[in-house]
Design a protein around this motif. Structure first.
Motif, PDB file in Angstrom:
ATOM      1  N   GLU A  22       3.386  -2.404  11.857  1.00  0.00           N
ATOM      2  CA  GLU A  22       3.285  -1.667  10.596  1.00  0.00           C
ATOM      3  C   GLU A  22       1.817  -1.414  10.230  1.00  0.00           C
ATOM      4  O   GLU A  22       1.458  -0.332   9.757  1.00  0.00           O
ATOM      5  CB  GLU A  22       3.968  -2.476   9.489  1.00  0.00           C
ATOM      6  CG  GLU A  22       4.341  -1.652   8.278  1.00  0.00           C
ATOM      7  CD  GLU A  22       5.188  -2.450   7.293  1.00  0.00           C
ATOM      8  OE1 GLU A  22       4.752  -2.533   6.135  1.00  0.00           O
ATOM      9  OE2 GLU A  22       6.231  -2.992   7.687  1.00  0.00           O
ATOM     10  N   SER A  26       0.019   2.186   9.749  1.00  0.00           N
ATOM     11  CA  SER A  26      -0.712   2.528   8.518  1.00  0.00           C
ATOM     12  C   SER A  26      -2.149   2.932   8.825  1.00  0.00           C
ATOM     13  O   SER A  26      -2.695   3.847   8.208  1.00  0.00           O
ATOM     14  CB  SER A  26      -0.725   1.330   7.556  1.00  0.00           C
ATOM     15  OG  SER A  26       0.573   0.996   7.160  1.00  0.00           O
ATOM     16  N   TYR A  29      -2.176   6.349  10.169  1.00  0.00           N
ATOM     17  CA  TYR A  29      -1.995   7.304   9.065  1.00  0.00           C
ATOM     18  C   TYR A  29      -3.333   7.597   8.384  1.00  0.00           C
ATOM     19  O   TYR A  29      -3.657   8.747   8.088  1.00  0.00           O
ATOM     20  CB  TYR A  29      -0.993   6.742   8.045  1.00  0.00           C
ATOM     21  CG  TYR A  29      -0.753   7.659   6.872  1.00  0.00           C
ATOM     22  CD1 TYR A  29       0.260   8.617   6.916  1.00  0.00           C
ATOM     23  CD2 TYR A  29      -1.555   7.596   5.725  1.00  0.00           C
ATOM     24  CE1 TYR A  29       0.474   9.485   5.847  1.00  0.00           C
ATOM     25  CE2 TYR A  29      -1.354   8.458   4.655  1.00  0.00           C
ATOM     26  CZ  TYR A  29      -0.339   9.396   4.720  1.00  0.00           C
ATOM     27  OH  TYR A  29      -0.140  10.258   3.673  1.00  0.00           O
ATOM     28  N   ASP A  30      -4.119   6.545   8.142  1.00  0.00           N
ATOM     29  CA  ASP A  30      -5.409   6.730   7.471  1.00  0.00           C
ATOM     30  C   ASP A  30      -6.409   7.472   8.359  1.00  0.00           C
ATOM     31  O   ASP A  30      -7.252   8.220   7.854  1.00  0.00           O
ATOM     32  CB  ASP A  30      -5.989   5.380   7.017  1.00  0.00           C
ATOM     33  CG  ASP A  30      -5.611   5.058   5.573  1.00  0.00           C
ATOM     34  OD1 ASP A  30      -4.601   5.607   5.105  1.00  0.00           O
ATOM     35  OD2 ASP A  30      -6.309   4.265   4.919  1.00  0.00           O
ATOM     36  N   SER A  41      -7.253   8.835   2.710  1.00  0.00           N
ATOM     37  CA  SER A  41      -7.653   7.754   3.620  1.00  0.00           C
ATOM     38  C   SER A  41      -8.560   6.731   2.941  1.00  0.00           C
ATOM     39  O   SER A  41      -9.427   7.096   2.138  1.00  0.00           O
ATOM     40  CB  SER A  41      -8.373   8.337   4.833  1.00  0.00           C
ATOM     41  OG  SER A  41      -8.760   7.301   5.714  1.00  0.00           O
ATOM     42  N   LYS A 247      -4.798  -0.726   3.270  1.00  0.00           N
ATOM     43  CA  LYS A 247      -3.331  -0.714   3.243  1.00  0.00           C
ATOM     44  C   LYS A 247      -2.787  -1.954   3.968  1.00  0.00           C
ATOM     45  O   LYS A 247      -2.159  -1.868   5.021  1.00  0.00           O
ATOM     46  CB  LYS A 247      -2.819   0.584   3.851  1.00  0.00           C
ATOM     47  CG  LYS A 247      -3.226   1.800   3.005  1.00  0.00           C
ATOM     48  CD  LYS A 247      -2.796   3.112   3.612  1.00  0.00           C
ATOM     49  CE  LYS A 247      -3.077   4.274   2.672  1.00  0.00           C
ATOM     50  NZ  LYS A 247      -4.504   4.535   2.471  1.00  0.00           N
TER      51      LYS A 247
END
Length: 429
Positions: A22, A26, A29-30, A41, A247
């Motif tokens: 996870e 994440s 994603y950033d 971000s 995150k």
């Protein structure tokens, strides 16, 4: 002491396979958001304005390694084929008690850079004629608009020299060189230490797209092609300032450390993984277990605990006695070591999750080619269990692609990386 209390702490620092996958997702994603500049971000994604070396760079170059209070100026001959030779090295501290101090608030920019210019003159043996290009590894927060133009935003690491913040550091160096009649030395490039690690490893090994510092602090850079994002920007190395990634789920010890830190709510990832903070997290846990109060533990103490593989854990017991004056038995020492192992393991697993997030970003459709990930720093190099935990995490996250990634130690890359930056063509954009 209740063992259940220690077991709860260990559970609080434990990250299973799903948790680190996870984190990797994440982080990816950033990166994606940072590349597309969506504003979502938590990564700073600073451009370095330099690509990767070919491995065939040649010639003599000067390298200035300015990352802390010990300064180095190195004359390096690049020989191509990933080979190089150090011709001359000059190393001096910026503070010598009783003699001089170039980093205190009473010191000024001219004094600091004149001192550096003197070191440069020594590195070239007083040669004022031959042309030298100089690359500069400068490990302080800087705003950069091209490979030359790095403007110091703010001093860190207890530096307070007047007249440097807000200035272009190469301009200050150039002026000092001119004052010493060393106009034959031309500063051309500024990079940070993470980028230097990547350039040095890529020159020597090839097949390197990620460079990382895993030490007192933590940061990672990578080679961004912009192809996976479908953007037509020029490819270059991106310094992510990954220590600021936020995150991440934190436990109550992370929360306490953050609130008591110099800069609350900043550098969330760094506070969970770097050598500077591991000992503090460990100390909070021992205080909760035994009420030891504010006792300072360091990453060296954590390493010492992890290195004790004796049946009786005498060294763990001795360290606790030294630090806290507590007399503990082997049974308690087992829990103390298990806690230290879990804090170190969490650190290693989070760091690897960020590397895997980079891979998922670069190769969104799979097909990851075999490559090295270059890492420099005392935690990676010296702390027991770290490499094993990193390797295990790679297999948990990457599964069938795990054998494509090999972690390699790149120490001493600051000087070689700076020399390469001087030798290479800059990237515009």
């Amino acid at each position: 002491m209740e063992n259940s209390k220690f077991q709860q702490m260990i559970d609080d620092f434990t990250l299973d396979s799903d948790a680190i996958k996870e984190i990797a997702a994440s982080f990816r994603y950033d990166i994606d958001a940072g590349v597309r500049e969506t504003g979502e971000s938590s990564l700073r994604m600073l451009k370095s304005y330099i690509g990767l070396p070919t491995g065939n760079e040649k010639g003599e170059y000067l390298a200035l390694d300015f990352g802390g209070t010990n300064l180095r100026v190195v004359l390096i001959r690049l020989e191509g084929n990933g080979k190089f030779e150090v011709i001359k090295k000059v190393a001096k501290p910026l503070v010598k008690p009783g003699e001089y101090d170039f980093i205190c608030a009473d010191a000024n920019a001219d004094e600091l850079f004149d001192f550096i210019a003197d070191m440069v003159e020594e590195a070239v043996d007083g040669d004022h004629d031959k042309k030298y290009l100089l690359g500069h590894t400068f490990s302080f927060p800087s705003a950069q608009t091209n490979i030359y133009n790095a403007r110091l935003i703010i001093w860190t690491k207890e530096f307070a020299t007047k007249g440097v913040e807000g200035e272009v550091v190469n301009d200050l160096l150039k002026a000092a060189l001119a004052r010493k009649n060393l106009s034959n030395v031309e500063p051309t490039a500024v990079i940070n230490d993470t980028v230097a690690v990547l350039l040095a490893a890529a020159y020597k090994l090839g097949n390197v797209n990620v460079g990382s510092i895993y030490a007192t602090g933590h940061n990672t850079c990578y080679y961004e092609t912009y192809t996976s994002a479908g953007l037509g920007k020029p490819a270059m190395v991106i310094n992510m300032e990954s220590g600021g990634f936020n995150k991440l789920a934190i436990n109550k010890y992370d929360y306490k450390l953050d609130l008591e830190s110099e800069k609350p709510y900043e550098q969330r990832l760094e506070k969970m993984v770097s050598g500077r903070y591991m000992g503090e997290l460990f100390a909070y846990c021992l205080d909760e277990a035994w009420g030891i109060g504010k006792v300072s533990f360091t990453s060296i103490d954590i390493s010492r605990i992890l290195a004790d593989n004796s049946d009786t854990l005498n060294d763990v017991c001795a360290l606790l006695k030294e630090k806290t004056n507590l007399d503990i038995e082997t049974e308690d020492a087992v829990w103390v070591k298990a806690l230290a192992e879990t804090i170190a393991s969490r650190s290693a697993r989070i760091v690897v999750a960020t590397y895997c997030g980079i891979m998922w970003h670069l190769y969104p459709n799979g097909g990851i080619p075999k490559q090295y990930i270059a890492v420099d720093g005392s935690v990676f190099e010296k702390m027991p269990t770290i490499k094993e935990n990193m390797q295990k995490a790679i297999y948990e996250i990457m599964e069938d692609d795990a054998d494509k990634l090999e972690l390699v130690l790149e120490n001493g890359g600051s000087a070689l990386g700076a020399a390469l930056a001087a030798a290479m063509e800059p990237v515009e954009g």
